[in-house]
Scaffold this motif. Structure first.
Motif, short mmCIF file in Angstrom:
data_model
loop_
_atom_site.label_atom_id
_atom_site.label_comp_id
_atom_site.label_asym_id
_atom_site.label_seq_id
_atom_site.Cartn_x
_atom_site.Cartn_y
_atom_site.Cartn_z
N GLU A 181 32.18 31.02 41.66
CA GLU A 181 31.70 30.01 41.41
C GLU A 181 30.57 30.34 39.73
O GLU A 181 30.04 31.43 39.75
CB GLU A 181 30.93 29.64 42.11
N SER A 182 30.57 29.71 38.72
CA SER A 182 29.85 29.96 37.24
C SER A 182 29.60 28.94 36.55
O SER A 182 30.21 27.62 36.98
CB SER A 182 30.30 31.18 36.65
N ARG A 183 28.28 28.54 36.29
CA ARG A 183 28.04 27.03 35.98
C ARG A 183 26.11 27.49 34.41
O ARG A 183 26.73 28.62 34.50
CB ARG A 183 27.07 26.21 36.90
N ASP A 184 26.33 26.37 33.97
CA ASP A 184 25.56 26.23 32.91
C ASP A 184 23.93 26.54 33.74
O ASP A 184 23.88 25.86 34.83
CB ASP A 184 25.87 25.03 32.65
N ALA A 198 41.70 36.83 40.41
CA ALA A 198 41.02 35.15 39.36
C ALA A 198 42.53 35.13 38.16
O ALA A 198 42.62 33.56 37.86
CB ALA A 198 40.00 35.60 38.75
N LEU A 199 42.29 35.93 37.49
CA LEU A 199 43.65 36.26 35.66
C LEU A 199 45.20 35.37 36.49
O LEU A 199 45.28 34.22 36.10
CB LEU A 199 43.20 37.02 35.46
N VAL A 200 44.92 36.17 37.34
CA VAL A 200 46.76 35.48 38.04
C VAL A 200 46.26 34.14 38.49
O VAL A 200 47.50 32.81 38.27
CB VAL A 200 47.06 35.94 39.31
N ALA A 201 45.55 33.39 39.65
CA ALA A 201 45.03 32.52 39.44
C ALA A 201 44.62 31.79 38.25
O ALA A 201 45.48 30.41 38.40
CB ALA A 201 43.71 32.05 40.44
N VAL A 202 44.47 31.83 37.45
CA VAL A 202 44.01 31.26 35.91
C VAL A 202 45.20 30.67 34.98
O VAL A 202 45.51 29.87 34.94
CB VAL A 202 42.90 31.42 34.60
N ILE A 238 36.75 30.19 32.69
CA ILE A 238 36.27 30.93 33.83
C ILE A 238 36.87 32.84 33.62
O ILE A 238 35.80 33.88 33.95
CB ILE A 238 37.29 31.08 34.59
N ILE A 239 37.68 32.60 32.19
CA ILE A 239 38.56 33.58 32.12
C ILE A 239 36.70 34.39 31.54
O ILE A 239 36.44 35.66 31.52
CB ILE A 239 38.86 33.96 31.47
N SER A 240 36.12 33.83 30.55
CA SER A 240 35.43 34.11 29.82
C SER A 240 33.29 34.51 31.12
O SER A 240 33.11 35.39 30.74
CB SER A 240 34.56 32.50 29.04
N ALA A 241 33.74 33.80 31.68
CA ALA A 241 32.65 33.71 32.30
C ALA A 241 32.89 35.18 33.68
O ALA A 241 32.22 35.67 34.19
CB ALA A 241 32.32 33.67 34.02
N THR A 242 34.22 35.72 33.83
CA THR A 242 34.44 36.69 34.94
C THR A 242 34.96 37.50 34.86
O THR A 242 34.73 39.66 34.66
CB THR A 242 35.83 36.36 35.04
N PHE A 243 35.19 37.70 32.80
CA PHE A 243 35.69 39.46 32.01
C PHE A 243 34.31 39.31 31.08
O PHE A 243 34.94 38.93 29.62
CB PHE A 243 36.75 39.40 31.56
N MET A 253 36.65 46.74 44.48
CA MET A 253 36.63 45.15 45.06
C MET A 253 36.77 44.14 43.95
O MET A 253 37.35 43.27 43.26
CB MET A 253 36.04 45.09 46.15
N ASP A 254 35.44 44.25 42.92
CA ASP A 254 35.69 43.41 41.52
C ASP A 254 36.02 43.24 41.10
O ASP A 254 36.77 42.24 40.48
CB ASP A 254 33.87 43.80 41.63
N ASP A 255 37.12 44.42 40.42
CA ASP A 255 38.22 44.60 39.35
C ASP A 255 39.47 43.65 40.06
O ASP A 255 39.58 43.36 39.24
CB ASP A 255 38.09 46.00 38.94
N ARG A 256 39.16 44.26 41.21
CA ARG A 256 41.00 43.50 41.97
C ARG A 256 40.86 42.34 41.93
O ARG A 256 41.60 41.20 41.89
CB ARG A 256 41.54 44.19 43.08
N ARG A 257 39.18 41.93 42.30
CA ARG A 257 39.25 39.35 42.41
C ARG A 257 39.21 39.80 40.91
O ARG A 257 39.82 38.37 40.62
CB ARG A 257 38.21 39.80 42.86
#
Length: 430
Positions: free
Chosen positions: A186-189, A9-13, A120-125, A1-5
């Motif tokens: 969501e991700s942040r410092d 997420a990459l498509v949205a970006v 977002i790419i950096s935090a997701t992958f 599921m995470d891989d699909r999301r």
């Protein structure tokens, strides 16, 4: 599921990147139609283009820092909402003042949105190889937007209505927002840092005044009072920014990173890339229509092979860099770009689309192979400052591109003056 999301997420970006890059150049070929409809002056046409660039370049560093502190998905959605609403307002505008205001607000939305895409790419992958592949796809989408901008602008302004160059962002924005809400985490410092308010103020003033000077310098004169004042303010506030960042406990940008040879080298190479590509893109568009007499649609089609080759090269750049080394693939790509851009200077007033293709294709391949520069900048910056890294990356690219347009514009103006003094006819875009 995470891989699909993660994929969605990459498509949205990628969709968000496509929208903001598209609006960098979709307006250019539509200007004649807008001019005829709204009765624009030359200054009005310039500011329809410039108002977007001014707020976009001036606020990107702020957008990246806010993303790290407030939350990257949250700032992504806020920026996307502003950009989409401003696009709709720009399409509805019935006068030049409203259109310029809409473009400026578009730039604000893009300044919040663009830095979050790479963050977002950096935090997701988190895996380095997966991140590099995702960055390659991000670069490929950026290249496709470069092709789609002139083409869509030409087709819509010629065969539909110029307002649709803005309206097309509305359904794209709605779809992107829906994907982002579902797929992007969501991700942040994680460190509880205070907002570097003075750093934000100093960087915004410095970048905005420098951008204004680069946009307006050729037209107003580099020694005119507004340009000299803008440059002076840019220098003073840049010095202020450096002083603040050195003294504050949690600076917006860690200036120590610039002592890293790899980081500084990658950023310098990136700026050279943008200097050459943005400059050649802007003035070749004028050359195709003003000298060769291409229609807006034909001029847009001429750039498609370049951008498609750039997209393919960008998508495969991670594999090429892994096989031959990032430094070799980037150097090779920069070399190809340099030779190909130089070759464009030898075309005259009788060149055909077929004559241009070898140079354009080479520029596309070379430009795509430099995408590992992006991954290098992201990889060196601390993970919790991915938004700032993306802001530094995108701001450097935008300013270097503006500088390329400015320098080539000065050369073009000087050449026109020389031709006129010899009794020739000046070249002016039709």
């Amino acid at each position: 599921m995470d891989d699909r999301r993660n994929i969605w997420a990459l498509v949205a970006v990628a969709l968000a990147t496509f929208m903001t890059y598209l609006d960098n150049n979709i307006i250019n070929v539509a200007l004649p139609a807008i001019e005829q409809d709204l009765g624009l002056t030359t200054a009005g046409m310039e500011w329809i283009v410039s108002s977007y660039i001014l707020t976009f370049a001036g606020l990107m560093l702020v957008g990246g820092r806010l993303a790290d502190l407030v939350g990257r998905r949250r700032i992504f959605l806020i920026g996307l909402g502003i950009f989409t609403a401003a696009s709709f307002a720009a399409g509805l505008s019935g006068n030049v003042e409203t259109l310029i205001a809409g473009r400026a607000v578009q730039g604000v939305g893009a300044a919040l949105l663009t830095p979050t895409t790479l963050a977002i790419i950096s935090a997701t992958f988190t895996d380095k190889r997966e991140r590099n592949v995702a960055v390659g796809i991000w670069g490929a989408v950026s290249a496709l937007a470069l092709a789609a901008g002139p083409l869509l602008g030409g087709v819509l302004s010629e065969h539909v209505a110029w307002e649709w160059i803005f309206f097309i962002n509305v359904p794209l924005g709605i779809v992107t927002a829906a994907l982002a809400v579902w797929a992007i985490s969501e991700s942040r410092d994680p460190v509880d840092r205070r907002l570097d308010l003075w750093g934000l103020v100093a960087s915004t003033i410095s970048l905005s005044t420098l951008t204004f000077a680069l946009i307006e310098g050729t037209g107003r004169g580099w020694t005119s009072a507004p340009i000299v004042t803008a440059l002076a303010i840019a220098v003073v506030t840049a010095a202020w920014f450096v002083t603040v960042e050195r003294r504050i406990e949690h600076p917006m940008v860690d200036l120590g990173l610039f002592r890293d040879r790899v980081f500084s080298g990658a950023l310098a190479s990136l700026m050279l890339w943008a200097f050459g590509l943005f400059g050649i893109y802007f003035f070749t568009s004028l050359y195709l229509q003003g000298v060769l007499g291409f229609s807006p649609t034909k001029a847009g089609l001429t750039f498609v092979p370049m951008a498609l080759c750039m997209a393919v090269a960008a998508a495969t750049s991670e594999g090429v860099a892994r096989r031959f080394g990032a430094h070799r693939s980037v150097s090779f790509g920069m070399g190809i770009m340099g030779v190909a851009i130089t070759s464009v200077a030898f075309f005259g007033q009788d060149a055909s689309m077929l004559d241009l293709m070898p140079s354009f294709i080479a520029i596309g391949i070379g430009g795509g192979l430099t995408i590992p520069l992006t991954a290098t900048v992201l990889g060196i910056m601390p993970q919790d400052q991915a938004g700032v890294a993306s802001g530094v990356f995108n701001t450097s690219r935008e300013l270097a591109g503006l500088l390329g347009i400015t320098v080539i514009g000065v050369i073009l103006t000087s050449r026109q003056d020389s031709v006129l003094s010899d009794g020739g006819l000046p070249w002016t875009p039709s």
